[in-house]
Structures are given as structure tokens and as C-alpha cells.
Enzyme design. Structure first.
Site, mmCIF file in Angstrom:
data_model
loop_
_atom_site.group_PDB
_atom_site.id
_atom_site.type_symbol
_atom_site.label_atom_id
_atom_site.label_comp_id
_atom_site.label_asym_id
_atom_site.label_seq_id
_atom_site.Cartn_x
_atom_site.Cartn_y
_atom_site.Cartn_z
ATOM 1 N N LYS A 162 22.806 -10.536 0.400
ATOM 2 C CA LYS A 162 24.165 -10.969 0.077
ATOM 3 C C LYS A 162 25.197 -10.332 1.003
ATOM 4 O O LYS A 162 26.383 -10.412 0.747
ATOM 5 C CB LYS A 162 24.499 -10.604 -1.379
ATOM 6 C CG LYS A 162 23.629 -11.306 -2.390
ATOM 7 C CD LYS A 162 23.891 -10.753 -3.780
ATOM 8 C CE LYS A 162 22.783 -11.138 -4.740
ATOM 9 N NZ LYS A 162 22.703 -10.194 -5.871
ATOM 10 N N ARG B 221 0.811 -1.214 0.000
ATOM 11 C CA ARG B 221 0.000 0.000 0.000
ATOM 12 C C ARG B 221 0.843 1.261 0.000
ATOM 13 O O ARG B 221 0.637 2.152 -0.821
ATOM 14 C CB ARG B 221 -0.921 -0.025 1.220
ATOM 15 C CG ARG B 221 -1.735 -1.296 1.322
ATOM 16 C CD ARG B 221 -2.157 -1.541 2.750
ATOM 17 N NE ARG B 221 -2.938 -0.408 3.239
ATOM 18 C CZ ARG B 221 -4.267 -0.399 3.269
ATOM 19 N NH1 ARG B 221 -4.931 -1.464 2.868
ATOM 20 N NH2 ARG B 221 -4.918 0.637 3.712
ATOM 21 N N THR B 222 1.789 1.340 0.947
ATOM 22 C CA THR B 222 2.586 2.556 1.053
ATOM 23 C C THR B 222 3.446 2.752 -0.195
ATOM 24 O O THR B 222 3.564 3.851 -0.728
ATOM 25 C CB THR B 222 3.470 2.496 2.309
ATOM 26 O OG1 THR B 222 2.652 2.170 3.412
ATOM 27 C CG2 THR B 222 4.154 3.815 2.568
ATOM 28 N N ARG C 259 11.848 2.607 3.477
ATOM 29 C CA ARG C 259 11.245 1.913 4.622
ATOM 30 C C ARG C 259 12.246 0.872 5.094
ATOM 31 O O ARG C 259 12.871 0.184 4.274
ATOM 32 C CB ARG C 259 9.934 1.234 4.235
ATOM 33 C CG ARG C 259 9.435 0.302 5.346
ATOM 34 C CD ARG C 259 8.047 -0.194 5.114
ATOM 35 N NE ARG C 259 7.068 0.870 5.353
ATOM 36 C CZ ARG C 259 5.756 0.639 5.434
ATOM 37 N NH1 ARG C 259 5.281 -0.576 5.278
ATOM 38 N NH2 ARG C 259 4.930 1.640 5.655
ATOM 39 N N HIS D 42 6.633 7.154 11.201
ATOM 40 C CA HIS D 42 6.044 6.965 9.883
ATOM 41 C C HIS D 42 5.372 8.308 9.574
ATOM 42 O O HIS D 42 4.148 8.440 9.670
ATOM 43 C CB HIS D 42 5.037 5.816 9.929
ATOM 44 C CG HIS D 42 4.543 5.379 8.576
ATOM 45 N ND1 HIS D 42 4.889 6.039 7.419
ATOM 46 C CD2 HIS D 42 3.743 4.352 8.216
ATOM 47 C CE1 HIS D 42 4.293 5.431 6.397
ATOM 48 N NE2 HIS D 42 3.596 4.399 6.857
#
Lengths: 422, 320
Positions: free
Chosen positions: B86, B58-59, B108, B136
Site C-alpha cells: 500500500k 524454512r528460515t 528478511r 545472511h
């Protein structure tokens, strides 16, 4: 060679005095106090600077074996000398751990590269895992000064109890890390307003007391000689004071960082302030300063823990824990003196005399016959710390850019000068 | 218009006027987004990289759409399953991206503070799309816009935030923003999901939902993560729903015109009753999604203006 220190301000933790005087040193030991200069002696005019016993720093991590790129015996020795530390008590949390006489012999041999004295602690249990005890007898014969699993807390209480019982039978000193591991797992800070504001996982300060209460009960059960590496919260103090009053053979230490910094210093996720245990509240810090002044806490150390840039340049939760401190221990400790919280003889008791006594060393005194391990310093000289000027291979200090007061002018080990300021 | 920030890392560093600037500009983008032709050229020629170290649909979609509507070239990097596995460090990933000269970096990350760390190593504008349990900010801003449009103001309201506050960056950003704008904030949660020391933030704390909802203008529900449901933090899903799930009866304790919000995705029947969530007279959950795109457009527009101004200044200095 005979050296006569003239015009000094002698800081004597044993007599608790801070007074002008002179000191004569010969053949690596202190010869006389306030005597005239013997003929042929090298006379050093101290110009009123402080002359004190060299610091005995208990709990220093050196990267040998395993992590020599972080710190070697040579670099640690140079940092110590520049910081007025004349005896390093090294930690066994190396890779591999110092848990056999052979590894102890290896580090003892390697430590000859250091300009200051180094004594080694050995692991209490194999691989510091808290399950099977090490060869405590052989390790004592090989020169182990104390036994510790460092920051690893044994959860198998039965196995730990046996190791402590066995250590007691040999008169070995055991160093514990009071912490309830079930509560502190995954924590990066002390729980509270700051941890919540930054969204970091925190450990309740009560976890230290829980660990301490268990360990003290085991000391009572086994009769072992025991030292808590770091007591950092006010809530642990009554338990510690009670154990001492009950006659248990118990002492405790604290890191200089927990006496001079608090949780808010982490600020914007600065990982150089990530320590084990985490920094505490200002209330706790003040209580600990008072505990040192009153002698409930016996020992102040740097808990020097070198970490490379890569392991610190990570998000806070993932970053390595610990800070270097050999070279900053003295000026940081002088913050307590300049804040009028602790006077110099009492401060030196915690920095030098108490750890030496507890470890059965002769250091920490200015009396005739004591080793001539000395530091000459100007307690008021101001400077701004530049971490890249530190002599440690690792530069992870929380005091980078900090204004400090107190400069080491020179350091002697066994009457030999190992450091002189430019 | 006041907005001086170089990055949007959290609500904490923002001044109340900066928050108002974002909301004012976002209002204009809401109008644009409702037209058939939704394009603007605010970010024309600029490159936006969405870097999500944690899965999000969604974000990420909202940021992507916002960038595209402003005319930026948008690239998505799902770092969750690439080079980080990695062994590449966050800093190396940042430096690699930085070398591609992006103008806006949307990040994020599962660790608190990771976005701050990254922002210190790159020379573009960084937007925090959620870091660990920390902040947020665009969610709090879109919530504020939703409230302002529904209530006509974003001051002097009683806002109840309810649910897993301890693990929620949405709650943290919201309580900072609502505090800055001088609202009365109530936190409602079982004590195991209430963060330590939060009482010092100037909020009222409740573990009885009916008490906490009394007289509330806004009811903000939080998502309860599945992994916290069985025995660890709360006894069970059904006991949680019984005590802290929002249903018509509990909502009746709030003001009759109280609005219901949820950052999504919802667990119907765990923290919120399905009928409440769908009630068009009470629930503004769909509006929140709509406001999300507009707020993100406003944030990126403002950051891009500051970025251009800064580059302009630097160019002048080097010329002089």
C-alpha cells in the site's frame, strides 16, 4: 556605484595568476585592475583574502516546475550566493521537462526570484525520451543556452543522430551523458570489490567509455558542438584526448564529488553518497584530478541534485540518486588545492572561465569590461559542515559533518553584493 | 563469553571470539533440542517479531521455533503481501512495529542494506535473516557449527564454495566468516556468476570444478535460482549440471572424508546429484537444518542478554 577592492589576492584564471592586487568595479562591470581607487568609490579592504571570478555551475537541478518542495529558484539562488556561484546553468530534467518554448519562458520568468544569474538548458528531445527532437530553433530564440537530455541516454542512435545534425545547423551546443544504458541499467554502484562486499548491483566503469565512444563517433558524423557532462573514469580519458586531438569540437566536465570522494565513502549504505554516475575507485579519482590539472577535463560542476528526506531514507538500491552541491562546491574544490593537486588559477579555470567560454558567456575573467561577478573567500578558514545550515531546501549533502577549509566571505553579481558572511 | 554486538546485521562486524561464543552456546542448545522437554526461559516475557519482506518457509520456521523454545512470544508478519504494497515505507513499518515494544526483530528483505537501515530506527535488537545479496549471518554461523561438529575445528580447513556466488548472500557471509577463522577458501563458479573484485577478498577462484575441489575438506553447494538458468547467466540447466553439478565423480577429487553442504532448498539434478545429497556418510544437509535452530537460539539469547544489560544500565543512570 563604484567599488574598489583593495588588498586582495586576485585569482585570475585567464592569465593563470595568483597575486596580490586591487580591482575596481563600476556599473556592474570590471573597470580596472591594480589601479588607484577612483574618487567617491566604496573601498573594500579584502585583508588578503582571495578575490576570484564567481563560479559558473553547469548542470544544476532546480525543482521548478514540478518539485518546488525540493528546490525553488529563490532557495537555489540563496545557496548559490552563499557558495560563491554567480551563474547557474539549470538542467531541463524537471517535471515536465523543459522541452517547449512555453516551459522555457515559464522558468525564465520564475528565475527572476534568484539573486544570482540563471541560464537554462533545454531538452534535446521531447520529454527527454530520445525519440523526437524538440523545437531547437524556437528554444534558442527563447534563450536556451544548451541542449541536453541530462541522464537519459538515447538508445535510438538514428533519431539522436538527426537531432545532433539539426542542432549543428543552428550552432547549438549539445550536452551528452556518456553511458551505455544496457550495462548501467539497475546499477547502484560501480562494480568491484566494494559493490561485491555490500551486495549491491554494480555497473562496470567501462560502460562510460562505451557510451563516450559512441557519442564521439556521432559527433564526428554530424559535426555538432558537444560537451560530455561528466567523465569520471580513467579508461574514458584516452578516447576524450584523442577526440580533442582530432579536432572535434568537444569538451568534458566532472562533478566535484567524483574528484573528492570514492566508492568506499558509501560505507554502511549511506544514500547521500548515491550519485549518477556512481562514485568510482580511488585510482579513477586520482586520474580525474590529474585530468583536470592537465586540462583534459575542462569543467568542474556541483551537479546539484536536490532530493527530499523521504526519497533518500530508503534501502540503497531504491533511494534517489544525487546530492546538493551549490553551497559546498567551493570548499570541496579547495580540497584539491590544499592537497597540492591543483593551484587556484587552474581550479578557477575549470570552475568559472572554461564553462563560461564554452557557453558563450563573458564571465570567468577579471579583465576590464567583464561582468563584476565576484567571490571573496578565505581559502584556509576551517569549519565543520552542518547540512541543516545549508540554504537549499534539500539537505542531501555527502559532506555532512565533514571538516572543510575555505569560507565564502562575500559574493557579488553585476557589482551588487548578494551574500555576506555573518 | 564474548559477544558485544547490539544487533546481528552481518558477519562482517563480528570478532572471531564473538563467532566462537555463538558456536559454543549453540552447542549447548543442540543438546537441549534433542531432549523431549525442549523449553528454556532465556527469552521469557520477551517479544520476538519475524518480519519477512521476502517469502521464506524454512528460515522463518527456524526462527519461530528458536524463539518459542526460548520462551519468547513470537509473532510472524508476512510483510510481503501487506502494508508495503500500500506504499508504506520501510521506515514507517519499522516505526509502527517499534511502537509495539518488541525486544527482537528478525528481518528478511530483498534489498541489500535494508536491515541496517531498519536497525538504525528501532530500539530493540535486530537480526538479519537475509538482506538482498548482502549477508545472511545466521546461515554462515549454522554452517560453521555444522563444520566444527563434523571436523572438530573451524580453522585451517580448505572449503570450496560452489555455484551462484554473485547473487548469494549465503556465500558472502560464509566467505567472510571462514576468512575470519583463517581457512583456505576456494570459490568455484562460471565467470558469469562470480562477483566482480572478489579476488581481492583473499579467496582462490576456479571455473573448473575438479581443480577447485582438489583436496577440499568441505564442499559447500549453493542454490541456483530458476530465473538465472535459461541463457542469461548460464547456457542451460543441463550444461550447468555437467560442468558445476556435484556428482560422485567430481566429489572424488575432494578429500575422501570431505563433507557436502547445501543451504537448501536443493535443486536435485541441477547443482547436486540426489544420491550425494542423501548419502549419510558425506552429506550434512539435514544437520545444517538442525544446527539452524540451535544457532538462532544462541544468537537471540546473546542479543537478549546485551539488551537486558543495556536497559539495566540505562535504568541505573536514570536513577542516579
Amino acid at each position: 556605484m563604484t567599488i574598489h577592492f583593495h588588498n586582495a589576492r586576485l585569482i585570475c584564471p585567464e592569465t593563470g595568476t595568483d597575486a596580490p592586487g586591487s580591482l575596481t568595479v563600476d556599473a556592474g562591470s570590471i573597470l580596472a585592475r591594480d589601479a588607484d581607487a577612483p574618487e567617491g568609490a566604496t573601498v573594500i579592504d579584502c585583508n588578503g583574502a582571495c578575490l576570484a571570478p564567481g563560479i559558473v555551475d553547469w548542470g544544476v537541478k532546480i525543482g521548478e516546475p514540478g518539485e518546488r518542495h525540493k528546490e525553488s529558484f529563490r532557495s537555489a539562488g540563496l545557496a548559490a550566493a552563499a557558495g560563491g556561484v554567480t551563474t547557474i546553468i539549470a538542467r531541463p530534467d524537471t517535471a515536465p521537462a523543459i522541452d517547449t518554448p512555453e516551459t522555457l519562458e515559464f522558468v525564465t520568468r520564475r528565475a527572476a526570484e534568484s539573486v544570482v544569474r540563471i541560464r537554462h538548458m533545454a531538452a534535446l528531445t521531447k520529454s527527454r525520451a530520445g525519440r523526437e527532437m524538440t523545437e531547437i530553433g524556437f528554444l534558442l530564440d527563447a534563450g536556451a543556452i544548451a541542449f541536453s537530455d541530462v541522464f537519459h541516454v538515447a538508445t535510438d542512435t538514428k533519431a539522436l543522430g538527426r537531432a545532433l545534425t539539426y542542432a549543428r545547423s543552428l550552432g547549438a551546443l549539445v550536452v551528452g551523458h556518456p553511458q551505455e544504458p544496457g550495462l548501467s541499467a539497475g546499477a547502484a554502484t560501480t562494480s568491484g570489490k566494494f559493490a561485491s562486499l555490500r551486495g549491491l548491483p554494480g555497473v562496470s566503469p567501462i560502460a562510460e567509455r562505451m557510451g563516450l565512444e559512441r557519442d564521439l563517433a556521432l559527433v564526428e558524423m554530424t559535426g555538432v558542438t558537444w560537451h560530455a557532462d561528466q567523465i569520471t573514469t580513467a579508461r574514458s580519458l584516452p578516447a576524450l584526448a584523442r577526440a580533442k586531438a582530432d579536432g572535434l569540437d568537444v569538451t568534458a566536465g566532472i562533478s566535484i564529488h567524483h574528484l573528492t570522494l570514492n566508492e568506499f565513502d558509501v560505507g554502511d549504505y549511506r544514500t547521500f553518497f548515491k550519485l549518477t554516475p556512481p562514485l568510482r575507485s580511488e585510482e579513477d579519482r586520482l586520474a580525474m584530478v590529474q585530468a583536470v590539472a592537465e586540462g583534459v577535463i575542462d569543467v568542474i560542476g556541483s551537479f546539484h541534485t536536490p532530493a527530499d528526506e523521504e526519497s533518500k531514507r530508503l534501502p540503497f538500491e531504491e533511494a534517489a540518486s544525487g546530492a546538493v552541491g551549490l553551497q559546498t562546491l567551493l570548499p570541496a574544490a579547495l580540497r584539491l588545492y590544499h592537497a597540492d593537486a591543483i593551484d587556484l588559477p587552474v581550479l578557477w579555470r575549470a570552475l568559472s572561465l572554461n564553462p563560461a567560454r564554452r557557453l558563450g558567456l563573458l564571465q570567468g575573467r577579471l579583465t576590464p569590461g567583464a561582468p563584476a561577478d565576484l567571490v571573496l573567500f578565505d581559502p584556509d578558514a576551517p569549519f565543520v559542515l552542518d547540512r541543516f545550515a545549508l540554504r537549499s531546501k534539500s539537505k542531501n549533502t555527502p559532506f555532512d559533518g565533514a571538516r572543510m577549509e575555505g569560507k565564502v566571505l562575500a559574493t557579488w553579481v553585476a557589482g551588487t553584493r548578494v551574500f555576506a558572511a555573518e | 563469553m564474548t559477544f558485544r554486538a547490539r544487533h546481528l546485521l552481518g558477519i562482517e562486524p563480528l570478532a572471531p571470539q564473538e563467532i566462537t561464543s555463538v558456536l559454543d552456546l549453540a552447542d549447548r542448545y543442540v543438546d537441549l533440542n534433542r531432549r523431549t522437554v525442549k523449553s528454556s526461559d532465556a527469552l521469557a516475557g520477551m517479544t520476538q517479531i519475524n518480519m519477512f519482506f521476502e517469502n521464506s518457509t524454512r528460515t522463518q520456521a527456524s526462527f519461530e521455533l528458536a524463539g518459542k523454545r526460548l520462551g519468547a512470544d513470537v509473532m510472524n508478519m508476512s510483510v510481503a503481501q501487506s502494508s508495503v504494497k500500500k506504499g508504506e515505507t520501510l521506515i514507517d513499518t519499522a516505526l509502527t512495529l517499534n511502537a509495539m515494544h518488541p525486544d527482537l526483530l528478525v528481518v528478511r528483505h530483498p534489498s541489500s542494506g535494508a536491515v541496517n537501515l531498519l536497525a538504525s530506527k528501532v530500539n530493540c535488537a535486530v537480526l538479519n535473516a537475509g538482506d538482498g545479496r548482502h549477508e545472511h549471518p545466521t546461515q554462515a554461523l549454522l554452517d560453521a557449527l555444522t563444520i566444527r561438529r563434523a571436523k572438530g575445528r573451524i580453522q585451517r580447513l580448505t572449503v570450496a564454495i560452489c555455484g551462484d556466488i554473485a547473487h548469494s548472500r549465503v556465500a558472502r557471509s560464509n566467505l567472510i566468516l571462514l576468512g575470519k577463522m583463517e581457512n583456505r577458501i576456494r570459490l568455484i563458479a562460471p565467470p558469469t556468476l562470480m562477483p566482480a573484485g572478489v579476488g581481492e577478498f583473499g579467496c582462490e577462484l576456479y571455473d573448473d570444478m575438479r581443480e577447485g575441489l582438489k583436496g577440499a575438506d568441505v564442499v559447500m553447494m549453493l542454490r541456483l535460482q530458476k530465473e538465472r538458468m535459461d541463457g542469461g547467466f548460464i547456457p542451460s540447466e543441463r550444461e550447468y549440471y555437467h560442468r558445476f553439478g556435484l556428482d560422485a565423480e567430481k566429489l572424488s577429487h575432494a578429500k575422501p572424508d570431505a563433507i557436502v553442504m547445501h543451504p537448501g532448498p536443493m535443486n536435485r539434478g541441477v547443482e547436486i546429484d540426489g544420491e550425494i545429497a542423501d548419502d549419510i556418510n558425506r552429506s550434512v544437509i539435514q544437520e545444517q537444518v538442525e544446527m539452524g535452530v540451535a544457532v538462532r537460539m544462541a544468537c537471540m539469547d546473546l542479543l537478549a542478554r546485551n539488551l537486558r544489560a543495556e536497559r539495566g544500565r540505562r535504568a541505573v543512570e536514570s536513577y542516579v
